[in-house]
Design a protein around this motif. Structure first.
Motif, mmCIF file in Angstrom:
data_model
loop_
_atom_site.group_PDB
_atom_site.id
_atom_site.type_symbol
_atom_site.label_atom_id
_atom_site.label_comp_id
_atom_site.label_asym_id
_atom_site.label_seq_id
_atom_site.Cartn_x
_atom_site.Cartn_y
_atom_site.Cartn_z
ATOM 1 N N VAL A 46 0.546 -1.004 0.183
ATOM 2 C CA VAL A 46 0.045 0.311 -0.279
ATOM 3 C C VAL A 46 0.981 1.133 -0.270
ATOM 4 O O VAL A 46 1.727 1.237 0.922
ATOM 5 C CB VAL A 46 -0.851 -0.018 1.153
ATOM 6 C CG1 VAL A 46 -1.897 1.279 0.833
ATOM 7 C CG2 VAL A 46 -1.951 -0.927 0.966
ATOM 8 N N GLY A 47 1.194 1.916 -1.178
ATOM 9 C CA GLY A 47 1.724 3.313 -0.841
ATOM 10 C C GLY A 47 0.662 4.737 -0.965
ATOM 11 O O GLY A 47 1.216 5.435 -1.293
ATOM 12 N N CYS A 48 -0.847 4.100 -1.654
ATOM 13 C CA CYS A 48 -1.149 6.271 -1.565
ATOM 14 C C CYS A 48 -2.548 5.523 -1.027
ATOM 15 O O CYS A 48 -3.073 6.749 -0.439
ATOM 16 C CB CYS A 48 -0.951 6.131 -2.897
ATOM 17 S SG CYS A 48 -1.928 5.123 -4.107
ATOM 18 N N GLU A 49 -3.072 4.710 -0.746
ATOM 19 C CA GLU A 49 -4.747 4.809 -0.553
ATOM 20 C C GLU A 49 -5.677 5.443 -1.733
ATOM 21 O O GLU A 49 -6.567 5.812 -1.345
ATOM 22 C CB GLU A 49 -4.546 4.784 0.794
ATOM 23 C CG GLU A 49 -4.177 3.424 1.490
ATOM 24 C CD GLU A 49 -4.202 3.897 2.947
ATOM 25 O OE1 GLU A 49 -5.135 2.857 3.654
ATOM 26 O OE2 GLU A 49 -3.349 4.486 3.447
ATOM 27 N N GLY A 51 -5.271 5.090 -5.356
ATOM 28 C CA GLY A 51 -5.223 4.070 -6.780
ATOM 29 C C GLY A 51 -4.357 4.775 -7.850
ATOM 30 O O GLY A 51 -3.920 4.496 -9.322
ATOM 31 N N VAL A 52 -3.328 6.043 -6.836
ATOM 32 C CA VAL A 52 -2.449 6.373 -8.117
ATOM 33 C C VAL A 52 -1.299 5.960 -8.057
ATOM 34 O O VAL A 52 0.061 5.441 -8.683
ATOM 35 C CB VAL A 52 -1.362 7.597 -7.061
ATOM 36 C CG1 VAL A 52 -0.580 9.137 -8.438
ATOM 37 C CG2 VAL A 52 -2.966 8.945 -7.499
ATOM 38 N N CYS A 53 -0.609 4.856 -7.321
ATOM 39 C CA CYS A 53 0.711 4.351 -6.929
ATOM 40 C C CYS A 53 0.550 3.274 -7.412
ATOM 41 O O CYS A 53 2.053 2.571 -8.553
ATOM 42 C CB CYS A 53 1.691 3.975 -5.498
ATOM 43 S SG CYS A 53 0.972 3.815 -4.961
ATOM 44 N N ALA A 55 1.072 0.185 -6.328
ATOM 45 C CA ALA A 55 1.421 -0.567 -5.275
ATOM 46 C C ALA A 55 0.849 -2.177 -4.675
ATOM 47 O O ALA A 55 1.076 -3.523 -4.725
ATOM 48 C CB ALA A 55 2.662 0.139 -4.670
ATOM 49 N N CYS A 56 -0.423 -2.147 -4.287
ATOM 50 C CA CYS A 56 -1.579 -3.054 -4.679
ATOM 51 C C CYS A 56 -2.153 -2.991 -5.417
ATOM 52 O O CYS A 56 -3.346 -4.352 -5.272
ATOM 53 C CB CYS A 56 -2.426 -1.522 -3.639
ATOM 54 S SG CYS A 56 -3.524 -0.950 -4.979
ATOM 55 N N ARG A 66 -6.785 -2.003 -8.260
ATOM 56 C CA ARG A 66 -6.686 -1.704 -7.468
ATOM 57 C C ARG A 66 -7.416 -2.323 -6.224
ATOM 58 O O ARG A 66 -8.031 -1.860 -5.666
ATOM 59 C CB ARG A 66 -6.602 0.076 -7.219
ATOM 60 C CG ARG A 66 -6.135 0.793 -8.025
ATOM 61 C CD ARG A 66 -4.967 1.288 -8.464
ATOM 62 N NE ARG A 66 -3.908 1.710 -9.072
ATOM 63 C CZ ARG A 66 -2.483 1.712 -10.535
ATOM 64 N NH1 ARG A 66 -2.639 0.511 -10.787
ATOM 65 N NH2 ARG A 66 -2.380 2.506 -10.763
ATOM 66 N N CYS A 68 -6.406 -1.353 -2.729
ATOM 67 C CA CYS A 68 -6.927 -0.266 -1.907
ATOM 68 C C CYS A 68 -8.414 0.709 -2.858
ATOM 69 O O CYS A 68 -8.925 1.465 -1.945
ATOM 70 C CB CYS A 68 -5.662 0.980 -2.370
ATOM 71 S SG CYS A 68 -5.757 2.069 -3.491
HETATM 72 S S1 FES Z 1 -1.756 1.795 -2.638
HETATM 73 FE FE1 FES Z 1 -1.322 3.102 -4.607
HETATM 74 S S2 FES Z 1 -3.061 2.607 -5.542
HETATM 75 FE FE2 FES Z 1 -3.230 1.553 -4.150
#
Ligand code: FES
Ligand SMILES: Cc1cc2nc3c(=O)[nH]c(=O)nc-3n(C[C@H](O)[C@H](O)[C@H](O)COP(=O)(O)OP(=O)(O)OC[C@H]3O[C@@H](n4cnc5c(N)ncnc54)[C@H](O)[C@@H]3O)c2cc1C
Ligand code: FES
Lengths: 162, 270, 775
Positions: A46-49, A51-53, A55-56, A66, A68
Motif C-alpha cells: 500500500v503506497g497511497c490509498e 489509486g495513483v501508485c 503498489a496495491c 487497485r 486500495c
Molecule cells: S495503494 Fe497506491 S494505488 Fe493503491
C-alpha cells in the motif's frame, strides 16, 4: 449509524489465489488491508490509498485492479490473484526470473504491483512493443529504477514466450 | 487514510437497488469506486451506507437499439475503450475512454460513475454533452430521461437525485458528422489540464465541447473558420469566455480545440 | 595482501542480486508486515495550522470511540528532541504551540488503524492562530515574527571569501548576475515511513522496528531522548521500500511509538499514510542563490559570488538541519568540475512555519549543479559562444589532479573532460545541432543540455551522521558458508549482493554462499548506516579489510595442512591450493570444518574458529565521483510541456563493484531528476497550508515520462581500498541541471534561461508569449 453498529462485521467468502477463505470483515475494510492483515498475503503493498501508485494492484478476475480502491466485501464472488498466486512453489516464474536477470527492482516495494500488471499485459498481448509496455506500466510508480530495466525485463520475458 | 464506518448492501436487481437507496437515508450508490473510494479514504465522503451496483445484471451491456447506441451505466472504461460497437459508431467515445486514468483504473471505473461524479476534468461527461446523449435515471418512482446537456450543473453537481441510479445512456448514431478529440495532461493518464471534442458537420457548422476548463463540460456551436489565423482568433475569443482556473488554462483551451478540430478532419494535430 | 594481486571474479561483474528472490516472490518483510498478537495501531492528530498557540485539547469523545485504547498528548509524553547548538528543542507532541501543518499534536492508540483514525477525528484541538512565517526573505528580518520566540529566525550564518576575490572580480572584463532557485521537493519513497515497538517481557528490553537508513543512529537517538541504555534497545530495520535521504532522519513519531510500547506494555505500530508523509517526511531543496559571476573574453570564469538563503522549516533535524546541509553542500561544491579560482560565499538559513527540511538524494548537489551549469550557459550566451566551448575552457584537466578547489576540497583524479566528450558523442552533439536548426524551421523546439558533475562521496560527515568508518563482521561457518554483518542501512541498493561479491572474492567462495546481514543492532557491528553515498566505498572497504583478515586465516591454515608456504596459497572456486599445482589443494569447506571441529589439526598459534571484525576509514575526507549527463528535450511551446527525447549518462565512480547495480542507480536518479525538473513541487498557500498532500498533486515521473537512457562507464579508481567511489546521488545531482539547460537551449530563440526548478508548463507558455509580445 452509531459507532457500535458501525464496527459490526459481515461474513464474506473470498476466493484468493485459488483458495477459499471465509472471514468476518467490516464493510469499510479495503481489500488491500484484508489481503495483508487478515489473510497474511503481505506481498500486496500500500503506497497511497488513492489509486495513483499501483503498489496495491492485484488481479480481479484476471484483470489488474487497485486493491486500495475496492472494499473486501465487494470482492466476494470474484477470483483475486496476488503475487503469491503467481509464484511457483519453488524458484521464480519466467517473468520474475526476467526481473532478476535484468535488475528490474531495487527496494522491491513497487514490484508486486508491477509483476501482477505485467503478467496481465503479457496474457493479453504476448508480444508488446516498448511503447505498449511503458503505457501499461504508467499506472505503477517506481521511485527507484527509472523503469528502464523493468521494461527490458518485460520485453525479454515476452521474447522468451515467458 | 481509512473510511468511516458504513453499512453495505448488495442488491441483485435495479429495483432492489433503488428501493435500498430510498430506504436508507445517507446511502450512496457505489459502482467502480474509483472516485468514491479515494473520497472515502480521505474521509471526504461519509456515507451511512453503500449500495453496490456491481452485481446488478444487465447494467453492463452495449447494444444498438434502433437509431441509438445504448450503453449500460456499469460499463467499465476499458470496455468502452475496446467495445466493437462503440468503436464503430462512436470512435471518439472509445478514444476518450482510453484516456481515462490508467489501465487498472479503467478496468474498474464505470461510465455511470464518471457521469454521476461529474469531475469537471473528466472526459466522458464532455463526450456525452458533445454527442447529445440522453441519460436514463431510475428511482423507486420510475424512470426519467435527462439529456446530457441538462444534466451537468457545475463542479461535482448534477441533476441526479440521491436515490437515483444512472442506468444507461443513449447516443444517437452519428450521421455524417466528423469528430475529433484532444486533451493535454501533465502525464499520460492524469486528469486533463484542458480537453476538447470538436464536431464538424458537412454543412460547415460545428461545435466545440471543452472539459477541465470550467465547472463542467462547456459546449459552443460555431461555424469553424477554414483559415488557420481566423480559427485561432475564434478559439481565443471563445476560450476567453470560459470560467477557467487561470489564463494558462484558457490558452490551453484554444490549443486543444485546434488539435481536436484538425483531428476531426483526419489531420494529425500533433 | 595487495588488492591488485587478487583476480576478482565477482567484483566488477554484472552479478544478479541475491536479495531479489524474496522480493519477487512477495516474501520480503517490510515494516507494515510486522505483526504481533495484540498489536495496537496508532494514528496522529496533526496540526492543521502553520502557526498557532494550542489553547486546549479535548480527548473525551475520542476516548469513547469504539476500539480506541488511549489518547495521549504532550502532558503524557513530555519528551523532546534536542538539536544541539541552535537553542531549539522539538517536543515529540506539540507543547503549547504548533509550528507547521502536520506537526504531531496528539496520538490515538486503538485496536486498528481504522479505529485510531475514528479517534483522531474526535480529538478537538483549539488553536489561537499566529501569523505564519512563510517567506524566507522576510524571515531573515524576523518578519512577521520569530518561529521560536527565544531566538532569531536566522540560525545559521557563514561566510567564506578567497583572498584576492575583490580584485579578481573587479578586474574581469565581463560580469553577470543571476538568481537561481529550487522549490521544495521530497524523496517520496514508495514505502511510507513507519515504526513498531514492543517490550520483551522476558528480558525487559525494547525492540523497535523502524523503516530507516541507519539502525544504530535510531538506537542512539532513542536512547538519548528516552534515557534508555543502548543495550536495552534493539533496533531492527526490516526490508525498506526506498529511503532517498528522508529515512535517514530521526522523527518525533519514533519516540512516541517507543514510549507508548513501554508505557502500555504492548506492541504498538505506526505506519504513515501518504498524506502524513507529504506533510511530515523531511522536505528537501528550497533555497535561493543570488550569483554574480566574473569572466574573461574566452569564457574563463575567474570569480563567483553566491549569496545563499535556505528555508529550513520549523525545526532542525538532529545532526542534519536540512537547509544547512543543502547550502553547505551547494556552496562547497559550487565550482564543480571547473577551475574557478575565486569564490565569495554567504549563507543564511532561517526557520519558517513549514515542514522541517532534511536530506533528499543529492542534498545541495542539484542546486549547486544548477548554479554551476546555469552560469556556464549564461556566460556562453553572453559571449556568443557554444556552451561546450566554455566548459572546455574551464574544466579541470587530468594533469591538475589532485586539484584543490577554491572552497578547499581536494579532488582525487577523475575523468571530467573525457566524460563530457563521451556524452557529446553518445548523443551526437554536432548532428543534433543540425537537426535542431532544421526542426526549428518547422516550429519544433528541441534543446540539448549538459551537466558535468562532481559528486563528493564517502564523506566523513553526511546525513548518515559523523561516522567516518564502517565495520564488517565476517564468520565462516563450519560448513564453509559465510555470514557477514555490516552496520549499513540499505533501502534497495543491493548491499547484500555487492558486499557478498567483495567478500566472496577475498575468500575464494561462491557469491551465493555469502549471506550479508544488516539492520539489526543486536547482530550488526556499530555503523553509520546508508547515506551520503558512503556504503559502497566505506562499507566496501570494511568488507575488503575483514575479508582479507579472514583470508589470511584460511591461507595460514591451508599452508599448514598442505605443508606449503603461505605466499604460495591461492583461494579460488572454493579451493585452497598451491599456486600452479591445483592438485595440491584442499576445499575451503574442509578448512572451515577443521577450524571449528577438528582443532587439533590447527597450527599451534591459531585459535579455533573463523571470525573477524574489521573497520575501515578511507584515507581522504571524501572521494569524488564524476561524470556528464546530457539530455535532449522537446518543448511544446503551445502547451508548455516538455518531453525528454534522449538521455546519456557517462559515469565514473572509480572501480565498479557491480555495473548492473550502478546502472540501476543512475536510471533511478535520472527519473527523479525528471521529476525535479518538471513535475515535483511541494506548494504552500499564503496560510502555510501544504497544497500538495497527495500523489494526485505531488507528481512523480511514470514510465511514460522517462526515456531510454544510454549509460557509459569510465573507471578512475579512488585512493580508497578497492578503488571504489560512491555514486548513489550523482545522477540526481546532474539530471536537473542538464534538463534545465536543455530547456534553456530549446527556448533560446525566446531568450529564455531557466534558473528556477521545477519548470512549470504555464511558465514556459508565459515566456513564449512574453517573447512574442516583445518582438
Ligand atoms: S495503494 Fe497506491 S494505488 Fe493503491
Ligand atoms: C488514479 C486515478 C486516475 C484517474 N484519472 C481519471 C481521468 O483521467 N479522467 C477521468 O474522467 N477520471 C479519472 N479517474 C476517475 C475514474 O474515471 C472514475 O472511475 C470515475 O470518475 C467514477 O466511476 P466509478 O464507477 O469508479 O464511480 P464510483 O467511484 O463508484 O462513484 C462515483 C460517484 O458516482 C456515484 N455513482 C456511481 N455510479 C452511479 C450510478 N450508476 N448512478 C448513480 N450514481 C452513481 C457514486 O455514488 C459516487 O458519488 C481517475 C481515478 C483514479 C483513481
Ligand atoms: S524498486 Fe523501489 S519503488 Fe520500485
Amino acid at each position: 449509524m452509531s459507532q457500535a453498529e458501525a464496527r459490526q462485521t459481515q461474513r464474506v467468502v473470498l476466493q484468493v489465489n485459488g483458495q477459499r477463505h471465509e472471514l468476518d470483515v467490516e464493510p469499510r475494510w479495503l481489500l488491500a488491508d484484508v489481503l495483508r492483515h487478515q489473510l497474511g498475503l503481505t506481498a500486496t503493498h500500500v503506497g497511497c490509498e488513492q489509486g495513483v501508485c499501483g503498489a496495491c494492484t492485484v488481479l480481479v478476475d484476471g484483470k489488474p485492479e487497485r486493491s486500495c480502491l475496492m472494499l473486501a466485501v465487494q470482492a466476494e464472488g470474484c477470483e483475486v490473484t496476488t503475487v503469491e498466486g503467481l509464484t511457483p512453489a519453488a524458484g521464480l516464474s519466467p517473468l520474475q526470473a526476467a526481473f532478476q536477470q535484468h535488475h528490474a527492482l531495487q527496494c522491491g516495494f513497487c514490484t508486486p504491483g508491477i509483476l501482477v500488471t505485467m503478467e496481465a499485459l503479457l496474457r493479453e498481448n504476448p508480444h508488446p512493443d516498448e511503447a505498449t509496455v511503458r503505457e501499461a506500466l504508467s499506472g505503477n510508480v517506481c521511485r527507484c529504477t527509472g523503469y528502464q530495466f523493468i521494461v527490458d525485463a518485460v520485453l525479454a520475458a515476452a521474447k522468451e514466450g515467458r | 487514510m481509512k473510511p468511516v464506518a458504513f453499512a453495505y448492501y448488495r442488491p441483485q436487481s435495479l429495483a432492489e437497488a433503488v428501493r435500498m437507496l430510498r430506504e436508507h437515508p445517507g446511502s450512496k450508490p457505489i459502482a467502480g469506486g474509483q472516485s468514491l473510494i479515494p473520497l472515502l479514504n480521505f474521509r471526504m465522503a461519509r456515507p451511512e451506507a453503500l449500495v453496490d451496483l456491481n452485481r446488478i445484471p444487465g447494467l453492463d451491456e452495449v447494444e444498438v437499439r434502433g437509431q441509438r447506441l445504448r450503453i449500460g451505466g456499469l460499463v467499465r472504461h476499458q470496455q468502452l475503450h475496446e467495445h466493437p460497437l462503440v468503436r464503430q459508431h462512436w470512435p471518439v467515445l472509445a478514444q476518450a475512454a482510453g484516456e481515462v486514468g490508467h489501465w487498472a483504473i479503467r478496468n474498474r471505473g464505470t461510465l455511470g460513475g464518471s457521469l454521476a461524479h461529474a469531475d469537471p476534468a473528466a472526459e466522458l461527461p464532455a463526450v456525452m454533452v458533445a454527442a447529445d446523449a440522453v441519460f436514463e435515471l431510475v428511482s423507486a418512482d420510475g424512470v426519467r430521461q435527462v439529456p446530457a446537456r441538462e444534466f451537468f450543473y457545475g463542479y461535482l453537481m448534477t441533476a441526479l437525485q440521491p436515490d437515483e441510479v444512472l442506468a444507461a445512456v443513449e447516443l444517437p448514431l452519428a450521421s455524417g458528422t466528423s469528430w475529433g478529440f484532444a486533451e493535454v495532461a501533465r502525464r499520460p493518464g492524469d486528469f486533463a489540464l484542458a480537453g476538447a471534442i470538436c464536431e464538424c458537420r458537412p454543412d460547415g457548422t460545428g461545435a466545440v465541447t471543452w472539459f477541465a476548463v470550467g465547472g463542467g463540460p462547456e459546449r459552443h456551436e460555431l461555424v469553424v473558420a477554414a483559415d488557420a489565423n481566423e480559427r485561432a482568433a475564434q478559439w481565443q475569443d471563445l476560450a476567453a469566455t470560459l470560467d477557467a482556473q487561470d489564463d494558462y488554462r484558457r490558452h490551453l483551451a484554444a490549443v486543444v480545440a485546434e488539435t481536436a478540430y484538425l483531428r476531426s478532419l483526419g489531420r494529425d494535430g500533433q | 595482501m595487495a588488492v591488485d594481486m587478487l583476480k576478482p571474479q565477482f567484483t566488477g561483474a554484472r552479478v544478479t542480486r541475491l536479495e531479489d528472490a524474496r522480493l519477487l516472490r512477495g516474501q520480503a518483510r517490510y515494516l507494515d508486515d510486522i505483526h504481533l498478537p495484540g498489536m495496537l495501531e496508532v494514528a496522529f492528530v496533526r496540526s492543521t495550522r502553520a502557526a498557532a498557540r494550542i489553547t486546549g485539547i479535548d480527548v473525551q469523545e475520542a476516548l469513547r470511540t469504539p476500539g480506541v485504547v488511549a489518547v495521549l498528548t504532550h502532558a503524557d509524553l513530555p519528551w523532546e528532541i534536542r538539536n544541539d547548538g541552535f537553542g531549539v528543542t522539538q517536543p515529540v507532541l506539540a507543547r503549547d504551540e504548533v509550528r507547521f501543518v502536520g506537526e504531531p499534536v496528539a496520538v490515538v492508540v486503538a485496536d486498528s488503524r481504522y479505529a485510531a483514525e475514528d479517534g483522531v477525528e474526535r480529538v478537538k484541538v483549539s488553536y489561537d492562530p499566529l501569523p505564519p512565517v512563510l517567506d524566507m526573505e522576510q524571515a531573515l528580518a524576523d518578519a512577521p515574527r520569530r518561529v521560536h520566540s527565544q531566538r532569531a529566525n536566522v540560525f545559521f550564518h557563514s561566510e567564506h571569501t578567497t583572498e584576492g576575490f575583490a580584485e579578481a572580480f573587479a578586474q574581469a572584463p565581463h560580469h553577470l548576475q543571476l538568481t537561481f532557485r529550487v522549490h521544495r521537493q521530497t524523496g517520496v519513497s514508495m514505502e511510507t515511513r513507519g515504526c513498531a515497538a514492543m517490550p520483551d517481557p522476558a528480558s525487559g528490553r525494547l525492540t523497535v522496528y523502524v523503516s530507516h537508513q541507519s539502525p544504530h543512529g535510531v538506537r542512539a537517538q532513542l536512547a538519548r531522548v528516552l534515557g534508555i541504555p543502548e543495550n536495552e534497545l534493539r533496533v531492527i530495520v526490516p526490508e525498506v521500500g526506498g529511503g532517498f535521504g528522508i529515512k535517514a532522519m530521526f522523527y518525533p513519531e519514533y519516540v512516541v511509538v517507543t514510549a507508548l510500547a513501554r508505557k502500555l506494555g504492548k506492541p504498538v505500530k505506526w505506519v504513515s499514510d501518504r498524506t502524513e508523509c507529504l506533510l511530515s517526511d523531511a522536505h528537501g531543496r528550497d533555497s535561493v542563490h543570488e550569483v554574480a559571476v566574473a569572466f574573461t573574453e574566452e569564457g574563463r570564469i575567474v570569480a563567483v559570488r553566491d549569496r545563499v538563503l535556505g528555508d529550513n522549516g520549523a525545526y532542525p533535524f538532529p545532526g542534519f538541519p536540512g537547509a544547512v546541509g543543502e547550502s553547505n553542500w551547494a556552496t562547497n561544491m559550487l565550482p564543480g568540475p571547473y577551475k574557478i579560482p575565486h569564490i565569495s560565499l554567504t549563507v543564511d538559513c532561517v526557520f519558517s512555519n513549514k515542514t522541517p527540511l532534511g536530506p533528499y538524494r543529492g542534498v545541495g548537489g542539484p542546486i549547486g549543479a544548477q548554479v554551476q551549469e546555469g552560469m556556464v550557459e549564461a556566460v556562453a550566451r553572453h559571449l556568443g559562444k557554444d556552451a561546450m566551448e566554455v566548459r572546455r575552457v574551464n574544466l579541470i584537466q587530468p594533469e591538475d589532479f589532485p586539484y584543490r578547489t577554491a572552497t578547499g576540497n581536494v579532488y582525487d583524479p577523475g575523468s571530467y573532460s573525457e566524460s563530457l566528450e563521451a556524452a557529446l558523442r553518445l548523443l551526437d552533439y554536432e548532428g543534433f545541432r543540425r537537426r535542431q536548426a532544421q526542426l526549428r524551421k518547422q516550429g519544433r523546439y528541441l534543446g540539448f543540455g549538459v551537466c558535468v558533475f562532481v559528486e563528493p562521496s564517502a564523506m566523513a560527515h553526511s546525513e548518515a551522521g559523523s561516522t567516518p568508518y564502517e565495520a564488517a563482521f565476517i564468520r565462516m561457518e563450519p560448513n564453509g558458508t559465510v555470514t557477514a554483518a555490516l552496520g549499513l542501512g540499505p533501502t534497495g541498493q543491493g548491499h547484500e549482493t555487492t558486499m557478498a561479491q567483495i567478500i566472496a572474492d577475498r575468500l575464494g567462495v561462491d557469491v551465493k554462499d555469502v549471506v550479508v546481514l544488516h539492520g539489526d543492532t543486536d547482530s550488526a557491528p556499530f555503523g553509520g548506516g546508508t547515506g551520503g553515498s558512503r556504503s559502497g566505498t566505506i562499507g566496501g572497504g570494511a568488507a575488503i579489510r575483514a575479508g582479507e583478515q579472514l583470508r589470511a586465516k584460511l591461507v595460514k591454515l591451508a599452508a599448514h595442512l598442505l605443508e606449503a608456504a603461505e605466499e604460495d596459497i591461492e583461494l579460488a572456486d572454493g579451493q585452497a591450493f598451491v599456486a600452479g599445482v591445483p592438485a595440491r589443494g584442499i576445499p575451503v569447506r574442509e578448512l572451515a570444518r577443521i577450524a571449528y571441529t577438528d582443532v587439533n589439526r590447527l597450527p599451534a598459534d591459531m585459535p579455533p574458529g573463523l571470525e573477524v571484525v574489521a573497520r575501515y576509514q578511507p584515507p581522504a575526507p571524501a572521494t569524488y565521483s564524476n561524470g556528464t549527463h546530457a539530455a535532449i528535450v522537446e518543448v511544446d511551446i503551445r502547451t508548455g510541456l516538455v518531453r525528454v527525447l534522449d538521455y546519456a549518462a557517462v559515469n565514473d565512480c572509480g572501480r565498479l563493484i557491480n555495473p548492473l547495480i550502478v546502472e540501476g542507480q543512475i536510471h533511478g536518479g535520472v527519473a527523479q531528476g525528471i521529476g525535479s525538473a518538471f513535475l515535483e513541487e511541494l506548494r504552500y498557500d499564503e496560510h502555510g497550508q501544504l497544497l500538495t498532500t497527495s500523489l494526485m498533486d505531488y507528481l512523480l515521473p511514470a514510465a511514460t515520462d522517462v526515456p531510454r537512457m544510454r549509460v557509459q562507464h569510465l573507471e578512475t579508481p579512488s585512493p580508497s581500498l578497492g578503488g571504489f567511489k560512491g555514486m548513489g546521488e550523482g545522477s540526481l545531482i546532474a539530471a536537473p541541471a542538464a534538463l534545465a539547460n536543455a530547456v534553456s537551449d530549446a527556448l533560446a530563440p525566446f531568450g529564455v534561461l531557466v534558473t528556477e526548478l521545477p519548470i512549470r508548463p504555464e511558465q514556459i507558455v508565459a515566456w513564449v508569449q512574453a517573447a512574442g509580445q516583445g518582438a
